[in-house]
Design an enzyme around this catalytic site. Structure first.
Site, PDB file in Angstrom:
ATOM      1  N   CYS A 159      41.817  40.573 -52.687  1.00 10.66           N
ATOM      2  CA  CYS A 159      41.220  39.407 -52.031  1.00 10.66           C
ATOM      3  C   CYS A 159      39.727  39.630 -51.750  1.00 10.66           C
ATOM      4  O   CYS A 159      39.305  40.729 -51.416  1.00 10.66           O
ATOM      5  CB  CYS A 159      41.969  39.145 -50.724  1.00 10.66           C
ATOM      6  SG  CYS A 159      41.286  37.807 -49.740  1.00 10.66           S
ATOM      7  N   CYS A 202      39.013  41.212 -46.153  1.00 10.96           N
ATOM      8  CA  CYS A 202      39.410  42.189 -47.180  1.00 10.96           C
ATOM      9  C   CYS A 202      38.185  42.826 -47.841  1.00 10.96           C
ATOM     10  O   CYS A 202      38.087  44.051 -47.947  1.00 10.96           O
ATOM     11  CB  CYS A 202      40.301  41.526 -48.216  1.00 10.96           C
ATOM     12  SG  CYS A 202      41.843  40.901 -47.502  1.00 10.96           S
ATOM     13  N   ASP A 248      47.195  19.316 -46.121  1.00 10.80           N
ATOM     14  CA  ASP A 248      46.711  19.880 -44.868  1.00 10.80           C
ATOM     15  C   ASP A 248      47.880  20.597 -44.233  1.00 10.80           C
ATOM     16  O   ASP A 248      49.035  20.215 -44.473  1.00 10.80           O
ATOM     17  CB  ASP A 248      46.229  18.785 -43.907  1.00 10.80           C
ATOM     18  CG  ASP A 248      47.387  18.192 -43.128  1.00 10.80           C
ATOM     19  OD1 ASP A 248      47.678  18.659 -42.014  1.00 10.80           O
ATOM     20  OD2 ASP A 248      48.054  17.277 -43.648  1.00 10.80           O
ATOM     21  N   HIS A 256      41.091  35.180 -43.797  1.00 12.25           N
ATOM     22  CA  HIS A 256      41.856  35.631 -44.959  1.00 12.25           C
ATOM     23  C   HIS A 256      42.834  34.540 -45.423  1.00 12.25           C
ATOM     24  O   HIS A 256      42.903  34.222 -46.613  1.00 12.25           O
ATOM     25  CB  HIS A 256      42.622  36.925 -44.642  1.00 12.25           C
ATOM     26  CG  HIS A 256      43.637  37.237 -45.680  1.00 12.25           C
ATOM     27  ND1 HIS A 256      43.314  37.887 -46.854  1.00 12.25           N
ATOM     28  CD2 HIS A 256      44.946  36.911 -45.777  1.00 12.25           C
ATOM     29  CE1 HIS A 256      44.395  37.959 -47.619  1.00 12.25           C
ATOM     30  NE2 HIS A 256      45.398  37.368 -46.982  1.00 12.25           N
ATOM     31  N   ASP A 294      43.805  12.078 -38.907  1.00 14.33           N
ATOM     32  CA  ASP A 294      45.144  11.482 -38.917  1.00 14.33           C
ATOM     33  C   ASP A 294      45.145  10.313 -37.927  1.00 14.33           C
ATOM     34  O   ASP A 294      44.156  10.068 -37.240  1.00 14.33           O
ATOM     35  CB  ASP A 294      46.220  12.527 -38.612  1.00 14.33           C
ATOM     36  CG  ASP A 294      46.055  13.184 -37.247  1.00 14.33           C
ATOM     37  OD1 ASP A 294      45.263  12.674 -36.422  1.00 14.33           O
ATOM     38  OD2 ASP A 294      46.714  14.209 -37.000  1.00 14.33           O
ATOM     39  N   CYS A 299      37.986  37.792 -49.444  1.00 11.62           N
ATOM     40  CA  CYS A 299      37.623  37.168 -48.168  1.00 11.62           C
ATOM     41  C   CYS A 299      36.836  38.158 -47.306  1.00 11.62           C
ATOM     42  O   CYS A 299      36.810  39.358 -47.581  1.00 11.62           O
ATOM     43  CB  CYS A 299      38.873  36.706 -47.433  1.00 11.62           C
ATOM     44  SG  CYS A 299      39.663  37.990 -46.455  1.00 11.62           S
TER      45      CYS A 299
END
Ligand SMILES: [Zn+2]
Length: 381
Positions: free
Chosen positions: A312, A317, A274, A344, A91, A314
């Site tokens: 999930c 999980c 973002d 997650h 940015d 991830c």
């Protein structure tokens, strides 16, 4: 080589595409995890990439003040310094200067403020924003802009648009001069302001497009959302404005948002996002799921053997960590839980963009939208 974007498939206003950068291709829609101090808090680059992210955002303001852009450049730029191998966007530093620094004053020439770290006086002009971002060396730099708070009166929003246009031109010129000097190309995105007035937004987008010289902006961002305006107003304006932006360039919605915001904005034609929300909420003990938020410290999870989200994949999980265990870690102040919740939450954002891409390619955007919006609570995040 610089940055370009190509369309692969469209469904309604939603687009699936590929952003090509010097650090690889980024399938869009894409979510950029925020690496505030040059790291996505608590996670290694490999862990961030495992969520599906192929581009991250670096905060110029923080890195400029500490360790300093020259220091980062001396160590090979932000890619080499942080060991992130994929694409990166920085940015301009303006938004953070305005929200974090002490005594920040804006004039026609930029922002003047005192560092929140040591009180030192700093000046961020459009030229300085370009210079600092070139030192950091991300694939994509952002122009310096003025972002009025939500609900600002119309004359203030119009003034912000005018100044943002003037600074856009100065950033383009500064980039041209710097590129002539060192021959290194860097993509630069313009920022459309205009608050919650669709007509003003479109007017400002047209004004920025008209600035395009021999080397125009490589992408267009929508700034000034999620700054205190009603969320429904943002969704409405996105629906009217996003698809009207130049179809040949990537469209980036800055600082947004919740899973629901992403689904709605992708439908409206946005390609890039973002937000600190998934990682910040994780550090506050919140897991985001398809059914809304889980506040992990709640007593109801004390004996809960289920993972955060049984659907999930991830590491938290699929790794089998129970809600009861995560709750225990959170209450005990253990850092592992903050990492697992961050993994997650980023994975969920990766899933939204992956599913969106697949749905757009299959012409099933409506199915994607219903699948998410029927389950997510009306207000989330
Ligand atoms: Zn998970």
């Amino acid at each position: 080589m610089t940055v370009s974007w190509r369309l692969e498939a469209a469904d309604g206003h939603a687009r699936a595409g590929v952003l090509s950068t010097p650090h690889g291709e980024v399938p869009t829609p894409t979510f950029m995890p925020v690496g505030t101090q040059g790291s996505v808090k608590g996670l290694s680059p490999a862990e961030v990439a495992a969520s599906g992210a192929r581009i991250v955002l670096g905060n110029t303001y923080h890195l400029w003040l500490r360790p300093g852009a020259e220091t980062v450049a001396g160590l090979g730029g932000l890619h080499a310094f942080s060991r992130w191998p994929h694409a990166m966007l920085t940015d301009s530093g303006g938004f953070q200067a305005f929200s974090l620094a002490a005594n920040c004053k804006q004039d026609d020439d930029g922002f003047e403020f005192r560092s929140h770290l040591d009180g030192r006086r700093c000046r961020l002009s459009p030229e300085e924003a370009v210079r600092v971002q070139r030192l950091l060396g991300a694939d994509i730099a952002m122009q310096l802009d003025v972002c009025p708070p939500g609900g600002s009166p119309e004359d203030q929003v119009r003034r912000a648009c005018r100044t943002t246009s003037a600074w856009a031109l100065r950033c383009l010129e500064a980039r041209r001069r710097e590129e002539e000097q060192d021959g290194r190309r860097q993509a630069l995105f313009a920022i459309v302001q205009g608050g919650t007035d669709p007509a003003l937004r479109r007017e400002h987008a047209a004004e920025l497009a008209a600035l395009a010289s021999d080397r125009p902006f490589d992408g267009l961002a929508l700034g000034g959302f999620s700054v205190g305006e009603p969320i429904e107003a943002m969704h409405e304006v996105l629906g009217e404005v996003a698809h009207a932006l130049d179809p040949a360039r990537p469209r980036y919605l800055m600082g947004v948002g919740t899973p629901r915001d992403l689904v709605i904005a992708i439908t409206a034609g946005v390609d890039m996002f973002d937000c600190v929300l998934p990682t910040r909420n994780a550090r506050n003990g919140q897991a985001l799921t398809r059914d809304g938020k889980i506040v992990i410290k709640n007593a109801r999870y004390k004996d809960d053997p289920l993972p955060i989200d049984p659907e999930c994949a991830c590491p938290a999980c699929a790794g089998g960590f129970s809600r009861a265990y995560l709750r225990h870690l959170f209450i005990a102040g253990e850092m592992l839980v903050l990492r697992l919740l961050s993994l997650h939450n980023l994975h969920l954002y990766g899933e939204i963009t992956r599913e969106a891409r697949a749905a757009i390619a299959a012409g099933e955007l409506g199915v994607f939208q219903r699948r998410w919006l029927e389950r997510l609570p009306a207000r989330d995040g």
